[in-house]
Write an enzyme that holds these catalytic residues in place. Sequence first.
Site, short mmCIF file in Angstrom:
data_model
loop_
_atom_site.label_atom_id
_atom_site.label_comp_id
_atom_site.label_asym_id
_atom_site.label_seq_id
_atom_site.Cartn_x
_atom_site.Cartn_y
_atom_site.Cartn_z
N CYS A 1 13.98 48.22 74.77
CA CYS A 1 15.20 47.41 74.93
C CYS A 1 15.14 46.14 74.08
O CYS A 1 16.19 45.63 73.66
CB CYS A 1 15.41 47.03 76.39
N CYS B 1 11.28 46.70 79.69
CA CYS B 1 11.42 47.78 78.70
C CYS B 1 11.15 47.25 77.28
O CYS B 1 11.88 46.39 76.78
CB CYS B 1 12.83 48.36 78.79
#
Length: 194
Positions: A117, A114
């Site tokens: 993230c 991700c």
Amino acid sequence: MSEKRIVCRQCGAQNRIPIEKPLANAKCGRCHAPLQDSAQQPQKITLRCGKCHTKNRLPVDKIAGGAKCGRCSAPIRHTDLFHGRPVLVTGANFEQTVHRSPLPVLLYAWAPWCSVCGGTGPMVDQLAMETKGKVRIGKINIDANQALADKFHILSVPAFLIFDAGQLKAHLPGAVPKHELLLKLAPHTYGDPS
């Protein structure tokens, strides 16, 4: 006439004491116990029992000696509450770290692939430092813990889950700003530990 308010350590009553009156002779208006200035009172923190989920208000300096629940006498786990770093949560430690946590838990779900993230991770680390002793911050890698991701219906990352007393209270998908996380945590935190 100016006065200061002092909370009685014995019964919790608020007392108004004139500034010119010496505090050494002041007594509580309700229970007549001697009053102490808040600067002399020990700092306290509220922790939940992992067994019966009762809130216990404990002096911070006594916690290291082995805190116990006032209702069921079970020991209250206090490790990693004051170091200011997120706790790594897995399927193996989820029950102890989240469900039996003495503090409300903000669980940050992320994945290595991700890209968003990568930007929210440092904010979570900073939040852990700012809320130490009030909220337990946990990080869970959903790729390594797929069963927990399925259980809590984490369909995208990043995601934030708020737990209190072992129950899921909120599920916040997406990159939530820090100030919004603090607002969502406010009803579940127990206030200033003083």
